[in-house]
Design a protein around this motif. Structure first.
Motif, PDB file in Angstrom:
ATOM      1  N   THR A  85       0.728  -1.204   0.129  1.00 20.94           N
ATOM      2  CA  THR A  85      -0.023   0.094  -0.054  1.00 20.94           C
ATOM      3  C   THR A  85       0.977   1.093  -0.220  1.00 20.94           C
ATOM      4  O   THR A  85       1.905   1.260   0.803  1.00 20.94           O
ATOM      5  CB  THR A  85      -0.934   0.082   1.311  1.00 20.94           C
ATOM      6  N   ASP A  86       0.473   2.365  -0.828  1.00 21.18           N
ATOM      7  CA  ASP A  86       1.323   3.570  -0.668  1.00 21.18           C
ATOM      8  C   ASP A  86       0.706   4.428   0.149  1.00 21.18           C
ATOM      9  O   ASP A  86       0.026   5.534  -0.053  1.00 21.18           O
ATOM     10  CB  ASP A  86       1.239   4.067  -2.211  1.00 21.18           C
ATOM     11  N   HIS A  89      -8.758 -14.064  -9.760  1.00 20.70           N
ATOM     12  CA  HIS A  89      -9.371 -12.867  -9.216  1.00 20.70           C
ATOM     13  C   HIS A  89      -8.419 -11.553  -9.877  1.00 20.70           C
ATOM     14  O   HIS A  89      -7.216 -11.734 -10.170  1.00 20.70           O
ATOM     15  CB  HIS A  89      -9.191 -12.827  -7.709  1.00 20.70           C
ATOM     16  N   VAL A  90      -8.936 -10.335  -9.769  1.00 20.38           N
ATOM     17  CA  VAL A  90      -8.252  -9.440 -10.116  1.00 20.38           C
ATOM     18  C   VAL A  90      -8.070  -8.282  -9.222  1.00 20.38           C
ATOM     19  O   VAL A  90      -9.283  -8.268  -8.512  1.00 20.38           O
ATOM     20  CB  VAL A  90      -8.984  -8.765 -11.316  1.00 20.38           C
ATOM     21  N   SER A  91      -7.023  -7.849  -8.809  1.00 22.20           N
ATOM     22  CA  SER A  91      -6.749  -6.762  -7.666  1.00 22.20           C
ATOM     23  C   SER A  91      -6.669  -5.642  -8.331  1.00 22.20           C
ATOM     24  O   SER A  91      -6.261  -5.426  -9.323  1.00 22.20           O
ATOM     25  CB  SER A  91      -5.476  -7.096  -6.737  1.00 22.20           C
ATOM     26  N   TYR A  92      -6.987  -4.411  -7.580  1.00 17.10           N
ATOM     27  CA  TYR A  92      -7.078  -3.160  -8.108  1.00 17.10           C
ATOM     28  C   TYR A  92      -6.521  -2.078  -7.156  1.00 17.10           C
ATOM     29  O   TYR A  92      -6.484  -2.325  -5.813  1.00 17.10           O
ATOM     30  CB  TYR A  92      -8.370  -2.580  -8.380  1.00 17.10           C
ATOM     31  N   ARG A  93      -5.990  -1.203  -7.544  1.00 17.63           N
ATOM     32  CA  ARG A  93      -5.329   0.038  -6.705  1.00 17.63           C
ATOM     33  C   ARG A  93      -6.679   0.808  -6.561  1.00 17.63           C
ATOM     34  O   ARG A  93      -6.941   1.425  -7.652  1.00 17.63           O
ATOM     35  CB  ARG A  93      -4.148   0.587  -7.327  1.00 17.63           C
ATOM     36  N   VAL A  94      -6.862   1.223  -5.384  1.00 19.96           N
ATOM     37  CA  VAL A  94      -7.942   2.307  -4.926  1.00 19.96           C
ATOM     38  C   VAL A  94      -7.163   3.280  -4.247  1.00 19.96           C
ATOM     39  O   VAL A  94      -6.668   3.410  -3.305  1.00 19.96           O
ATOM     40  CB  VAL A  94      -9.037   1.605  -4.025  1.00 19.96           C
ATOM     41  N   SER A  95      -7.239   4.688  -5.154  1.00 19.77           N
ATOM     42  CA  SER A  95      -6.606   5.820  -4.721  1.00 19.77           C
ATOM     43  C   SER A  95      -7.461   6.953  -4.140  1.00 19.77           C
ATOM     44  O   SER A  95      -8.547   7.055  -4.952  1.00 19.77           O
ATOM     45  CB  SER A  95      -5.657   6.195  -5.916  1.00 19.77           C
ATOM     46  N   THR A  96      -7.305   7.271  -3.055  1.00 18.34           N
ATOM     47  CA  THR A  96      -8.210   8.407  -2.643  1.00 18.34           C
ATOM     48  C   THR A  96      -7.744   9.790  -2.360  1.00 18.34           C
ATOM     49  O   THR A  96      -6.611   9.685  -1.977  1.00 18.34           O
ATOM     50  CB  THR A  96      -8.786   7.935  -1.445  1.00 18.34           C
ATOM     51  N   THR A  97      -8.307  10.855  -2.555  1.00 16.98           N
ATOM     52  CA  THR A  97      -8.088  12.308  -2.443  1.00 16.98           C
ATOM     53  C   THR A  97      -9.262  12.840  -1.588  1.00 16.98           C
ATOM     54  O   THR A  97     -10.189  12.888  -2.253  1.00 16.98           O
ATOM     55  CB  THR A  97      -7.661  13.048  -3.686  1.00 16.98           C
ATOM     56  N   THR A  98      -9.058  13.183  -0.471  1.00 13.92           N
ATOM     57  CA  THR A  98     -10.060  13.932   0.254  1.00 13.92           C
ATOM     58  C   THR A  98      -9.556  14.898   1.201  1.00 13.92           C
ATOM     59  O   THR A  98      -8.709  14.923   1.586  1.00 13.92           O
ATOM     60  CB  THR A  98     -10.684  12.508   1.157  1.00 13.92           C
ATOM     61  N   ASN A  99     -10.735  15.566   1.766  1.00 17.67           N
ATOM     62  CA  ASN A  99     -10.535  16.719   2.777  1.00 17.67           C
ATOM     63  C   ASN A  99     -11.313  16.687   3.923  1.00 17.67           C
ATOM     64  O   ASN A  99     -11.369  17.383   4.691  1.00 17.67           O
ATOM     65  CB  ASN A  99     -10.628  18.069   2.129  1.00 17.67           C
ATOM     66  N   LEU A 100     -11.906  15.297   3.885  1.00 16.86           N
ATOM     67  CA  LEU A 100     -12.804  15.052   5.217  1.00 16.86           C
ATOM     68  C   LEU A 100     -11.687  14.837   6.380  1.00 16.86           C
ATOM     69  O   LEU A 100     -10.848  14.153   6.385  1.00 16.86           O
ATOM     70  CB  LEU A 100     -13.654  13.698   4.676  1.00 16.86           C
ATOM     71  N   PRO A 101     -12.062  15.605   7.708  1.00 17.21           N
ATOM     72  CA  PRO A 101     -11.338  15.478   8.810  1.00 17.21           C
ATOM     73  C   PRO A 101     -11.172  14.221   9.201  1.00 17.21           C
ATOM     74  O   PRO A 101     -10.094  13.766   9.916  1.00 17.21           O
ATOM     75  CB  PRO A 101     -11.814  16.546   9.508  1.00 17.21           C
ATOM     76  N   GLU A 130      -4.197  12.080   0.669  1.00 20.43           N
ATOM     77  CA  GLU A 130      -3.861  11.190  -0.436  1.00 20.43           C
ATOM     78  C   GLU A 130      -3.366   9.823  -0.128  1.00 20.43           C
ATOM     79  O   GLU A 130      -2.349   9.848   0.692  1.00 20.43           O
ATOM     80  CB  GLU A 130      -2.915  12.048  -1.360  1.00 20.43           C
ATOM     81  N   PHE A 131      -3.793   8.884  -0.456  1.00 18.92           N
ATOM     82  CA  PHE A 131      -3.506   7.563  -0.076  1.00 18.92           C
ATOM     83  C   PHE A 131      -4.071   6.432  -1.121  1.00 18.92           C
ATOM     84  O   PHE A 131      -4.942   6.733  -1.771  1.00 18.92           O
ATOM     85  CB  PHE A 131      -3.805   7.327   1.357  1.00 18.92           C
ATOM     86  N   SER A 132      -3.391   5.311  -0.925  1.00 25.27           N
ATOM     87  CA  SER A 132      -4.111   4.023  -1.854  1.00 25.27           C
ATOM     88  C   SER A 132      -3.785   2.768  -1.227  1.00 25.27           C
ATOM     89  O   SER A 132      -2.936   2.787  -0.425  1.00 25.27           O
ATOM     90  CB  SER A 132      -3.278   4.372  -3.175  1.00 25.27           C
ATOM     91  N   VAL A 133      -4.759   1.814  -1.571  1.00 27.24           N
ATOM     92  CA  VAL A 133      -4.626   0.570  -1.231  1.00 27.24           C
ATOM     93  C   VAL A 133      -4.875  -0.301  -2.125  1.00 27.24           C
ATOM     94  O   VAL A 133      -5.373   0.249  -3.368  1.00 27.24           O
ATOM     95  CB  VAL A 133      -5.883   0.163  -0.031  1.00 27.24           C
ATOM     96  N   ILE A 134      -4.816  -1.614  -2.026  1.00 24.99           N
ATOM     97  CA  ILE A 134      -5.069  -2.935  -2.940  1.00 24.99           C
ATOM     98  C   ILE A 134      -6.216  -3.299  -2.569  1.00 24.99           C
ATOM     99  O   ILE A 134      -6.414  -3.853  -1.348  1.00 24.99           O
ATOM    100  CB  ILE A 134      -3.761  -3.713  -3.227  1.00 24.99           C
ATOM    101  N   ARG A 135      -7.333  -3.705  -3.213  1.00 22.64           N
ATOM    102  CA  ARG A 135      -8.574  -4.364  -2.886  1.00 22.64           C
ATOM    103  C   ARG A 135      -8.751  -5.139  -4.365  1.00 22.64           C
ATOM    104  O   ARG A 135      -8.529  -4.977  -5.557  1.00 22.64           O
ATOM    105  CB  ARG A 135      -9.629  -3.324  -2.881  1.00 22.64           C
ATOM    106  N   ARG A 136      -9.486  -6.198  -4.125  1.00 22.68           N
ATOM    107  CA  ARG A 136     -10.297  -7.239  -4.944  1.00 22.68           C
ATOM    108  C   ARG A 136     -11.764  -6.833  -5.134  1.00 22.68           C
ATOM    109  O   ARG A 136     -12.317  -6.421  -4.224  1.00 22.68           O
ATOM    110  CB  ARG A 136      -9.812  -8.685  -4.791  1.00 22.68           C
TER     111      ARG A 136
END
Length: 262
Positions: free
Chosen positions: A2-3, A53-65, A71-77
């Motif tokens: 994970t990044d 199965h296929v894994s994906y990188r889920v990248s998020t950008t948010t300003n929710l407190p 900014e961060f990312s994880v791996i999910r299937r």
């Protein structure tokens, strides 16, 4: 891998977030300056046949407190997305949860092609962003855990929830019998048949939402096609205008005047 940005403090436990009362109730509104963009990318096929199965990188950008990083990312299937949707359905009863495509063994064995993976990736992007921009679902601690947790923490949480569900499964027959007994008793005392239509409205709304989502997707695709065609026409007209302008320079008199007016 994970990044997630390096931080000296460990993240709070899932239980502390899940039970801290941070869940928003119906009637919540989205912040006017909300930034919540989620992308699903880098699909990687793993395994063969029914084990594929296929894994994906889920990248998020948010300003929710409530999130530790912007900014961060994880791996999910795909099964993780299904698990998230089920949890949201349990936590937000009565709320229409955005749909996901069906999952089947036959699909995995025969149609797990590049086109299939790309089509599913787009649906997963749509699903997450619809959840992220829902006035109630966007504050969900289940969504936060899905987006932030490491693969290890995520697997442990899924296992824990599954174990809890299995341990409580033996109570369901007794609860069902108790409810049936109560209904029969009520029917006997009142002389009226007890009707059970608890989820009929929710199912009807879910079907309506699914059909609407398909139509909206079709309209969006057609609109994008129309925009591309109009852009092509505009470019062609611009080129024609430039050609006429160049031609007018070489001509004179009434012909030149007519070309300039065009």
């Amino acid at each position: 891998m994970t990044d997630i940005p390096v931080d000296t403090e460990p993240p709070p436990s899932y239980a502390s977030v899940h039970e801290s009362g941070q869940e928003q109730t119906a009637g919540s509104t989205l912040p006017a300056d909300l930034l919540f963009d989620i992308n699903v990318s880098d699909p990687v096929k793993q395994g063969e046949g029914v084990n594929a199965h296929v894994s994906y990188r889920v990248s998020t950008t948010t300003n929710l407190p409530q999130y530790r990083w912007s900014e961060f990312s994880v791996i999910r299937r795909f099964s993780d997305f299904v698990w998230l949707r089920q949890r949201l359905g349990e936590r937000y009863r009565g709320t229409i949860i955005p749909p996901l495509p069906e999952k089947g063994v036959a699909t995995k064995m025969f149609t797990i092609s590049t086109g299939f993976i790309e089509s599913r990736r787009k649906v997963l992007v749509l699903f997450l962003n619809q959840v992220a921009h829902h006035p109630n679902l966007c504050f969900s601690s289940d969504l936060q855990f899905f987006l932030e947790a490491s693969e290890e923490a995520w697997a442990e949480q899924k296992q824990r929830v599954s174990s809890e569900a299995a341990s409580g499964a033996h109570k369901k027959p007794l609860a069902t019998f108790s409810k049936m007994f109560t209904d029969v008793t009520s029917s006997f005392v009142s002389g009226h048949k007890v009707e059970r239509t608890e989820d009929a409205e929710q199912l009807r709304l879910q079907e309506f939402y699914n059909a609407g989502a398909v139509h909206v997707s079709d309209v969006k695709r057609q609109a994008e096609r129309l925009v591309r065609k109009q852009r092509g026409m505009a470019a062609a007209m611009a080129e024609g205008g430039d050609a006429l302008q160049a031609l007018s320079v070489c001509e004179g008199g009434l012909l030149k005047e007519g070309l300039v007016n065009l």
